[in-house]
Write a protein that holds these residues in place. Structure first.
Motif, PDB file in Angstrom:
ATOM      1  N   PHE A  67      46.134  42.721  18.414  1.00 56.41           N
ATOM      2  CA  PHE A  67      46.001  43.473  19.666  1.00 56.41           C
ATOM      3  C   PHE A  67      45.191  44.759  19.502  1.00 56.41           C
ATOM      4  CE2 PHE A  67      49.949  41.008  20.620  1.00 56.41           C
ATOM      5  CZ  PHE A  67      49.374  40.228  21.607  1.00 56.41           C
ATOM      6  N   SER A  68      45.229  45.362  18.301  1.00 54.18           N
ATOM      7  CA  SER A  68      44.504  46.629  18.157  1.00 54.18           C
ATOM      8  C   SER A  68      43.100  46.431  17.616  1.00 54.18           C
ATOM      9  CB  SER A  68      45.282  47.593  17.270  1.00 54.18           C
ATOM     10  OG  SER A  68      45.402  47.026  15.986  1.00 54.18           O
ATOM     11  N   ASN A  69      42.906  45.367  16.828  1.00 51.59           N
ATOM     12  CA  ASN A  69      41.617  45.231  16.181  1.00 51.59           C
ATOM     13  C   ASN A  69      41.235  43.754  16.010  1.00 51.59           C
ATOM     14  OD1 ASN A  69      39.326  45.866  14.794  1.00 51.59           O
ATOM     15  ND2 ASN A  69      40.370  46.210  12.837  1.00 51.59           N
ATOM     16  N   PRO A  70      41.075  43.053  17.146  1.00 48.29           N
ATOM     17  CA  PRO A  70      40.738  41.629  17.008  1.00 48.29           C
ATOM     18  C   PRO A  70      39.389  41.471  16.331  1.00 48.29           C
ATOM     19  CG  PRO A  70      40.504  42.353  19.287  1.00 48.29           C
ATOM     20  CD  PRO A  70      41.095  43.506  18.533  1.00 48.29           C
ATOM     21  N   LYS A  71      39.323  40.455  15.467  1.00 47.97           N
ATOM     22  CA  LYS A  71      38.114  40.327  14.654  1.00 47.97           C
ATOM     23  C   LYS A  71      37.003  39.557  15.383  1.00 47.97           C
ATOM     24  CE  LYS A  71      39.484  42.146  10.678  1.00 47.97           C
ATOM     25  NZ  LYS A  71      40.217  43.198  11.402  1.00 47.97           N
ATOM     26  N   HIS A  72      37.422  38.610  16.200  1.00 46.94           N
ATOM     27  CA  HIS A  72      36.430  37.705  16.768  1.00 46.94           C
ATOM     28  C   HIS A  72      35.987  38.175  18.155  1.00 46.94           C
ATOM     29  CE1 HIS A  72      34.400  33.983  17.815  1.00 46.94           C
ATOM     30  NE2 HIS A  72      34.574  33.578  16.577  1.00 46.94           N
ATOM     31  N   GLU A  73      34.728  38.000  18.437  1.00 50.45           N
ATOM     32  CA  GLU A  73      34.203  38.410  19.739  1.00 50.45           C
ATOM     33  C   GLU A  73      34.960  37.724  20.888  1.00 50.45           C
ATOM     34  OE1 GLU A  73      32.190  40.727  20.655  1.00 50.45           O
ATOM     35  OE2 GLU A  73      32.390  40.101  22.752  1.00 50.45           O
ATOM     36  N   ARG A  74      35.273  36.431  20.707  1.00 51.11           N
ATOM     37  CA  ARG A  74      35.966  35.715  21.788  1.00 51.11           C
ATOM     38  C   ARG A  74      37.375  36.278  22.002  1.00 51.11           C
ATOM     39  NH1 ARG A  74      35.426  29.305  21.188  1.00 51.11           N
ATOM     40  NH2 ARG A  74      34.661  29.596  19.089  1.00 51.11           N
ATOM     41  N   SER A  75      38.038  36.698  20.933  1.00 52.52           N
ATOM     42  CA  SER A  75      39.374  37.312  21.075  1.00 52.52           C
ATOM     43  C   SER A  75      39.249  38.624  21.836  1.00 52.52           C
ATOM     44  CB  SER A  75      40.005  37.615  19.708  1.00 52.52           C
ATOM     45  OG  SER A  75      39.829  36.570  18.809  1.00 52.52           O
ATOM     46  N   ARG A  76      38.237  39.415  21.467  1.00 49.94           N
ATOM     47  CA  ARG A  76      38.052  40.725  22.118  1.00 49.94           C
ATOM     48  C   ARG A  76      37.810  40.547  23.612  1.00 49.94           C
ATOM     49  NH1 ARG A  76      35.534  42.380  17.173  1.00 49.94           N
ATOM     50  NH2 ARG A  76      33.476  41.698  17.850  1.00 49.94           N
ATOM     51  N   GLU A  77      36.993  39.573  23.917  1.00 48.32           N
ATOM     52  CA  GLU A  77      36.639  39.330  25.316  1.00 48.32           C
ATOM     53  C   GLU A  77      37.880  38.888  26.103  1.00 48.32           C
ATOM     54  OE1 GLU A  77      35.138  37.173  28.733  1.00 48.32           O
ATOM     55  OE2 GLU A  77      35.691  36.020  26.950  1.00 48.32           O
ATOM     56  N   PHE A  78      38.686  38.013  25.489  1.00 51.51           N
ATOM     57  CA  PHE A  78      39.914  37.550  26.144  1.00 51.51           C
ATOM     58  C   PHE A  78      40.875  38.721  26.365  1.00 51.51           C
ATOM     59  CE2 PHE A  78      44.342  36.059  25.623  1.00 51.51           C
ATOM     60  CZ  PHE A  78      44.429  35.240  26.725  1.00 51.51           C
ATOM     61  N   LEU A  79      41.068  39.524  25.339  1.00 51.99           N
ATOM     62  CA  LEU A  79      42.007  40.651  25.459  1.00 51.99           C
ATOM     63  C   LEU A  79      41.540  41.650  26.509  1.00 51.99           C
ATOM     64  CD1 LEU A  79      43.063  41.279  21.748  1.00 51.99           C
ATOM     65  CD2 LEU A  79      44.492  40.460  23.619  1.00 51.99           C
ATOM     66  N   SER A  80      40.243  41.844  26.591  1.00 48.80           N
ATOM     67  CA  SER A  80      39.749  42.809  27.569  1.00 48.80           C
ATOM     68  C   SER A  80      40.045  42.326  28.991  1.00 48.80           C
ATOM     69  CB  SER A  80      38.240  43.031  27.393  1.00 48.80           C
ATOM     70  OG  SER A  80      37.540  41.897  27.858  1.00 48.80           O
ATOM     71  N   ARG A  81      40.201  41.010  29.147  1.00 49.31           N
ATOM     72  CA  ARG A  81      40.508  40.497  30.488  1.00 49.31           C
ATOM     73  C   ARG A  81      41.982  40.580  30.815  1.00 49.31           C
ATOM     74  NH1 ARG A  81      39.314  35.067  30.736  1.00 49.31           N
ATOM     75  NH2 ARG A  81      38.242  34.948  28.770  1.00 49.31           N
ATOM     76  N   ILE A  82      42.857  40.439  29.782  1.00 47.36           N
ATOM     77  CA  ILE A  82      44.284  40.377  30.131  1.00 47.36           C
ATOM     78  C   ILE A  82      45.050  41.672  29.891  1.00 47.36           C
ATOM     79  CG2 ILE A  82      44.437  37.863  29.765  1.00 47.36           C
ATOM     80  CD1 ILE A  82      46.035  38.558  27.208  1.00 47.36           C
TER      81      ILE A  82
END
Ligand SMILES: Nc1ncnc2c1ncn2[C@@H]1O[C@H](COP(=O)(O)OP(=O)(O)O)[C@@H](O)[C@H]1O
Ligand SMILES: [Mg+2]
Length: 277
Positions: free
Chosen positions: A261-276
């Motif tokens: 949650f604080s430092n996702p490594k993958h771009e797709r994870s970051r993008e998903f977290l930014s949405r939810i």
């Protein structure tokens, strides 16, 4: 992983106040140690017709471990969990539950299925049976338990999920949160080694989410191995040993919740977290 015990509140000193009996501090919640692999998923591929749904999933979950699976809608989370529970066939790869291969000889495959319990978004209780009957049906018919023993055990489980007083009611007479806790008790009545949850709180009114997550959290600390699809971040942070992020039929990232949650490594994870978030 162990937790620090909760700090005791400092004793209040007041000459006028009568000596109140000290409230005992709640027992510190300690996580049971992880054991050997409980679920082993190796190179699993699944297609619906021509559509490639699971694209080579590898995941090993240890005894007592809790994983929370996140990912966008349609990423294959439910399909994966349904494959683990033998509700869906898969075309390639291997899934073992407590060493028993789901595609092994019939006895082994049956043993693997018996070791998993599943809780669905829509509870799936039998509407024409009371809560108690929902919880005793499979133990009596599948495990051949005598009625009295099955009822005693079911009552203990219903007490454990805090709805003992609802045992004689029918599902429609209960709130959604109570029904979901009854569904959890029904699964536990089969004494599973691992519990699978597919968005167990997403059909609930917001005020009932907490009571179901609390029961799941208690179960986690009692040592149940759990594979949970949920976007409840507070639950994931508190309970998960690892967060599994899926996208387009693949596991994209696996990390401890703090890190994910604080430092996702993958771009797709970051993008998903930014949405939810
Ligand atoms: N019974 C089915 N027949 C055909 N396609 C399906 C079926 N069930 C799911 N799918 C498709 O498989 C993909 C993954 O679905 P699912 O596992 O339900 O995703 P998630 O749980 O992550 O939202 C989706 O594209 C969905 O449309
Ligand atoms: Mg789903």
């Amino acid at each position: 992983m162990t937790r620090a015990p909760a700090k005791k509140p400092a004793a209040r000193k007041s000459a006028a106040a009568p000596q109140a009996a000290a409230t005992p501090a709640p027992p510190a919640r300690v996580r049971p140690a992880l054991g050997p692999p409980c679920v082993e998923i190796e190179g699993v591929h699944k297609w619906y017709g021509d559509t490639h749904i699971l694209r080579g999933v590898d995941l090993s979950i240890r005894d007592n471990e809790k994983v929370v699976i996140l990912g966008p809608s349609g990423s294959g989370k439910s399909t994966l969990i349904r494959c683990v529970n033998a509700l869906e066939p898969y075309q390639e790869g291997r899934i073992k539950v407590v060493g028993c291969d789901l595609k092994g000889p019939p006895k082994e495959a049956t043993a693997a299925r018996r070791k998993t319990g599943m809780v669905f978004q829509q509870f799936n209780l039998f509407p024409h049976l009371t809560i108690l009957e929902n919880c005793t049906l499979a133990p009596m018919w599948v495990l051949k338990k005598p009625r009295k023993a099955a009822e005693e055990e079911a009552m203990e489980l219903l007490e454990r999920v805090h709805i003992g007083e609802q045992a004689r009611k029918y599902p429609a007479q209960l709130s959604g949160g109570q029904q979901q806790r009854a569904a959890i008790a029904r699964s536990l009545a089969m004494n599973p080694e691992i519990m699978l949850f597919d968005e167990p709180t997403s059909a609930l009114d917001p005020e009932m989410v907490g009571e179901v997550l609390e029961v799941m959290t208690e179960m986690a600390y009692e040592g149940m191995t759990m594979m949970v699809i949920s976007h409840e971040m507070s639950f994931a942070r508190e309970v998960a040993d690892r967060v599994i992020f899926m996208d387009e039929g693949e596991i994209v990232e696996i990390a401890p919740p703090d890190q994910f949650f604080s430092n996702p490594k993958h771009e797709r994870s970051r993008e998903f977290l930014s949405r939810i978030l």
